[in-house]
Design a protein around this motif. Structure first.
Motif, PDB file in Angstrom:
ATOM      1  N   LEU A 298       0.812  -1.220   0.000  1.00 44.83           N
ATOM      2  CA  LEU A 298       0.000   0.000   0.000  1.00 44.83           C
ATOM      3  C   LEU A 298       0.844   1.269   0.000  1.00 44.83           C
ATOM      4  CD1 LEU A 298      -2.714  -1.086   2.597  1.00 44.83           C
ATOM      5  CD2 LEU A 298      -2.893  -1.072   0.092  1.00 44.83           C
ATOM      6  N   ASN A 299       2.080   1.181   0.482  1.00 43.86           N
ATOM      7  CA  ASN A 299       2.946   2.350   0.570  1.00 43.86           C
ATOM      8  C   ASN A 299       4.320   2.024  -0.001  1.00 43.86           C
ATOM      9  OD1 ASN A 299       1.206   4.284   2.290  1.00 43.86           O
ATOM     10  ND2 ASN A 299       1.159   2.383   3.482  1.00 43.86           N
ATOM     11  N   ARG A 300       5.146   3.055  -0.150  1.00 41.89           N
ATOM     12  CA  ARG A 300       6.487   2.894  -0.724  1.00 41.89           C
ATOM     13  C   ARG A 300       7.525   3.115   0.375  1.00 41.89           C
ATOM     14  NH1 ARG A 300       3.301   5.613  -4.248  1.00 41.89           N
ATOM     15  NH2 ARG A 300       3.922   7.621  -3.362  1.00 41.89           N
ATOM     16  N   TYR A 301       8.433   2.176   0.502  1.00 39.93           N
ATOM     17  CA  TYR A 301       9.391   2.172   1.605  1.00 39.93           C
ATOM     18  C   TYR A 301      10.815   2.379   1.096  1.00 39.93           C
ATOM     19  CZ  TYR A 301       5.609   0.383   4.516  1.00 39.93           C
ATOM     20  OH  TYR A 301       4.431   0.243   5.201  1.00 39.93           O
ATOM     21  N   THR A 302      11.557   3.184   1.819  1.00 42.18           N
ATOM     22  CA  THR A 302      12.984   3.386   1.562  1.00 42.18           C
ATOM     23  C   THR A 302      13.743   3.047   2.841  1.00 42.18           C
ATOM     24  OG1 THR A 302      12.589   5.154  -0.041  1.00 42.18           O
ATOM     25  CG2 THR A 302      14.793   5.024   0.934  1.00 42.18           C
ATOM     26  N   TYR A 303      14.619   2.050   2.772  1.00 36.13           N
ATOM     27  CA  TYR A 303      15.409   1.634   3.926  1.00 36.13           C
ATOM     28  C   TYR A 303      16.803   2.240   3.843  1.00 36.13           C
ATOM     29  CZ  TYR A 303      11.929  -2.029   4.916  1.00 36.13           C
ATOM     30  OH  TYR A 303      10.773  -2.713   5.215  1.00 36.13           O
ATOM     31  N   VAL A 304      17.312   2.702   4.968  1.00 35.51           N
ATOM     32  CA  VAL A 304      18.677   3.229   5.055  1.00 35.51           C
ATOM     33  C   VAL A 304      19.412   2.458   6.146  1.00 35.51           C
ATOM     34  CG1 VAL A 304      20.108   5.229   5.596  1.00 35.51           C
ATOM     35  CG2 VAL A 304      18.007   5.523   4.266  1.00 35.51           C
ATOM     36  N   ASP A 305      20.545   1.899   5.806  1.00 33.44           N
ATOM     37  CA  ASP A 305      21.362   1.176   6.789  1.00 33.44           C
ATOM     38  C   ASP A 305      22.831   1.383   6.441  1.00 33.44           C
ATOM     39  OD1 ASP A 305      20.723  -1.246   8.954  1.00 33.44           O
ATOM     40  OD2 ASP A 305      22.744  -1.327   8.114  1.00 33.44           O
ATOM     41  N   ILE A 306      23.668   1.454   7.471  1.00 33.50           N
ATOM     42  CA  ILE A 306      25.083   1.729   7.246  1.00 33.50           C
ATOM     43  C   ILE A 306      25.813   0.567   6.605  1.00 33.50           C
ATOM     44  CG2 ILE A 306      25.889   0.899   9.489  1.00 33.50           C
ATOM     45  CD1 ILE A 306      27.759   3.378   9.538  1.00 33.50           C
ATOM     46  N   ASP A 307      25.273  -0.659   6.745  1.00 31.11           N
ATOM     47  CA  ASP A 307      25.955  -1.848   6.226  1.00 31.11           C
ATOM     48  C   ASP A 307      25.475  -2.150   4.804  1.00 31.11           C
ATOM     49  OD1 ASP A 307      27.227  -4.220   5.749  1.00 31.11           O
ATOM     50  OD2 ASP A 307      26.682  -5.139   7.655  1.00 31.11           O
ATOM     51  N   PRO A 308      26.326  -1.992   3.802  1.00 30.98           N
ATOM     52  CA  PRO A 308      25.877  -2.237   2.418  1.00 30.98           C
ATOM     53  C   PRO A 308      25.552  -3.697   2.140  1.00 30.98           C
ATOM     54  CG  PRO A 308      28.245  -1.820   2.485  1.00 30.98           C
ATOM     55  CD  PRO A 308      27.718  -1.517   3.858  1.00 30.98           C
ATOM     56  N   ALA A 309      26.021  -4.617   2.996  1.00 25.24           N
ATOM     57  CA  ALA A 309      25.806  -6.041   2.735  1.00 25.24           C
ATOM     58  C   ALA A 309      24.510  -6.557   3.320  1.00 25.24           C
ATOM     59  CB  ALA A 309      26.980  -6.849   3.302  1.00 25.24           C
ATOM     60  N   ILE A 310      23.826  -5.775   4.156  1.00 21.27           N
ATOM     61  CA  ILE A 310      22.706  -6.316   4.918  1.00 21.27           C
ATOM     62  C   ILE A 310      21.533  -6.729   4.029  1.00 21.27           C
ATOM     63  CG2 ILE A 310      21.650  -4.061   5.384  1.00 21.27           C
ATOM     64  CD1 ILE A 310      20.938  -5.140   8.177  1.00 21.27           C
ATOM     65  N   ARG A 311      21.313  -6.043   2.927  1.00 19.78           N
ATOM     66  CA  ARG A 311      20.183  -6.402   2.076  1.00 19.78           C
ATOM     67  C   ARG A 311      20.365  -7.796   1.492  1.00 19.78           C
ATOM     68  NH1 ARG A 311      17.108  -2.907  -2.636  1.00 19.78           N
ATOM     69  NH2 ARG A 311      15.731  -4.587  -3.305  1.00 19.78           N
ATOM     70  N   GLN A 312      21.538  -8.072   0.927  1.00 19.56           N
ATOM     71  CA  GLN A 312      21.778  -9.376   0.325  1.00 19.56           C
ATOM     72  C   GLN A 312      21.710 -10.478   1.368  1.00 19.56           C
ATOM     73  OE1 GLN A 312      22.313  -9.614  -3.143  1.00 19.56           O
ATOM     74  NE2 GLN A 312      21.848 -11.764  -2.725  1.00 19.56           N
ATOM     75  N   ILE A 313      22.249 -10.213   2.562  1.00 16.38           N
ATOM     76  CA  ILE A 313      22.218 -11.209   3.635  1.00 16.38           C
ATOM     77  C   ILE A 313      20.783 -11.510   4.036  1.00 16.38           C
ATOM     78  CG2 ILE A 313      22.862 -11.638   6.039  1.00 16.38           C
ATOM     79  CD1 ILE A 313      25.325  -9.807   5.497  1.00 16.38           C
ATOM     80  N   ALA A 314      19.974 -10.466   4.207  1.00 13.06           N
ATOM     81  CA  ALA A 314      18.578 -10.664   4.602  1.00 13.06           C
ATOM     82  C   ALA A 314      17.801 -11.410   3.523  1.00 13.06           C
ATOM     83  CB  ALA A 314      17.923  -9.318   4.897  1.00 13.06           C
TER      84      ALA A 314
END
Length: 456
Positions: A298-314
């Motif tokens: 229903l909405n658009r999300y933008t995630y910000v995290d200091i670790d560039p690897a966290i998205r692939q790991i998750a």
């Protein structure tokens, strides 16, 4: 020593000193990173750690200055010993076992500092004064200056390359191996040995590889150790936890829609039901397991995290599918200061361990930056872990700091019967701080103010 040997030696000494600088500061960087899952990364941890390292380094300088003979043998021995200590003492499984077995945590910290980090600094600190004796220069100042140049250059390159490149792309264990094998190679260069005597450093190297390649997590990056563990919970379908630095970061299961952590469910209800968000822009500072937006279109999300690897790991180990939303690898405070985008909601969910928010993300200046990121009617939602009664100085001061920017914020304690609880604070961009007022028998304006705000 013949002419060729002199030429070889004049080139060898700077290389050995460079290796010492590279590996000594590299060991310090790795040690600070290994401590994060257990004691955090606050200044009250990092400053004493650096201080102890420098003290041991100073004592090493003094010890090295007293060596009058056997210079090469002494440095060779020191390189071998420090290589073993780094390879074993800074290995992830060893550090985790130390903090698991020794309680309280400050005792494990002192053992780690006194038994691992300080011996490394003391042994390697002897290198510069010892090898300065063997450098051919016009005067003592030139010899010591040249030696310090190569050591400091090694320290600079070690700190930068290990933190920015090696740990980012290959993991912390690879940085440990780089320091260990650098020292073992330096020991072999100092005193080339027959094949039989060379087997000791080789055997040490193999053992260090085995210890450091023992998996301790789904991934270890420059910022955190990540693990995915099963969660045995009634009513959940194949539930799992996303652990960051030994602390629960997110949870999810395979239900439709997925069941997530209660505080995530609370924030989602606030956005979708209480505020009625549809087609809105939501900024999430601190990615965790990216569960806020899972199966929420229903909405658009933008995630910000200091670790560039966290998205692939998750995606690979936790969500088992793609993240729903945009991802930006950047420090949260830097992002809100620099972005020109404006959001309908900002969700602050940033932790370095179970309960600790990085200190630069709790200040008035940070909350002011989040307020500027919001649209005029925007809302801030902050997940905080505080004492459930909100009576500790930390809880009172943190909430007071937020309200000094946003004015009155609502706070919901989600686990009132526990010592520590998730507390969700909701603040509005249009709110403003105001002076406190107290009703008393002498001066009581309650009826007037109720009518002024439409309360009958």
């Amino acid at each position: 020593m013949n002419h060729l040997s002199q030429i070889r030696w004049s080139a060898m000494v700077p290389l050995i000193i460079f290796i010492e600088g590279f590996c000594s500061l590299g060991a310090e960087i790795v040690a600070l990173r290994r401590l994060v899952p257990h004691v955090g990364s606050a200044i009250v941890v990092t400053a004493p750690t650096i201080g102890f390292f420098l003290l041991a380094l100073a004592l090493g300088y003094a010890a090295g200055g007293k060596v009058a003979k056997g210079h090469l043998a002494r440095v060779t021995r020191n390189f071998l010993l420090s290589g073993v200590i780094i390879g074993v003492g800074l290995a992830g499984p060893v550090v985790n076992a130390l903090f698991a077995q020794l309680q309280p945590v400050w005792l494990a910290y002192l053992v780690f500092i006194g038994g691992v980090l300080c011996p490394i600094a003391w042994l390697l600190g002897q290198t510069v004064p010892i090898l300065s004796n063997l450098m051919k220069h016009d005067h003592v100042g030139q010899a010591s200056g040249t030696a310090l140049y190569w050591s400091t250059l090694g320290s600079f390159l070690g700190s930068v390359s290990l933190s920015v490149i090696v740990m980012q792309f290959f993991g912390v264990s690879t940085a440990v191996l780089a320091c260990t094998f650098g020292l073992l190679a330096g020991a072999l260069l100092l005193q080339p040995r027959p094949l039989g005597r060379t087997m000791l450093p080789v055997a040490v190297g193999v053992g260090v590889i085995v210890v450091n390649l023992t998996p301790i997590a789904a991934a270890d990056t420059a910022y955190a150790d990540y693990q995915v563990m099963p969660l045995d919970s009634v009513g959940h379908v194949r539930a799992r936890m996303f652990m960051s630095n030994n602390s629960l970061s997110s949870q999810i299961d395979d239900s439709t829609p997925p069941k997530v952590h209660p505080y995530i469910s609370h924030i989602r209800r606030t956005l979708l039901e209480d505020l009625g968000f549809r087609e809105r822009e939501v900024l999430v500072l601190g990615a965790g397991g990216f569960t806020l937006s899972q199966q929420e279109s229903l909405n658009r999300y933008t995630y910000v995290d200091i670790d560039p690897a966290i998205r692939q790991i998750a995606e690979d180990h936790f969500l088992r599918g793609p993240v729903q939303g945009e991802f930006v690898a950047q420090d949260a405070r830097q992002y809100v200061l620099e972005t020109s985008r404006r959001f309908d909601a900002v969700v602050v969910d940033v932790f370095s361990d179970r309960a600790a928010i990085p200190s630069h993300l709790v200040t008035r200046e940070f909350w002011q930056a989040t307020q500027r990121t919001l649209k005029a009617d925007g809302v801030l939602l902050a997940n905080l872990i505080l004492d459930s009664r909100l009576t500790s100085p930390y809880a009172r001061h943190l909430l007071d700091t937020m309200e000094s920017v946003y004015g009155r914020c609502s706070t919901e304690v989600l686990s009132k019967g526990q010592a520590l609880s998730n507390v969700v604070a909701v603040c509005h961009a249009g709110g403003r701080p105001f002076p406190r007022g107290i009703y008393s028998d002498e001066r009581n304006r309650v009826d007037f103010e109720k009518y002024a705000t439409g309360i009958r």
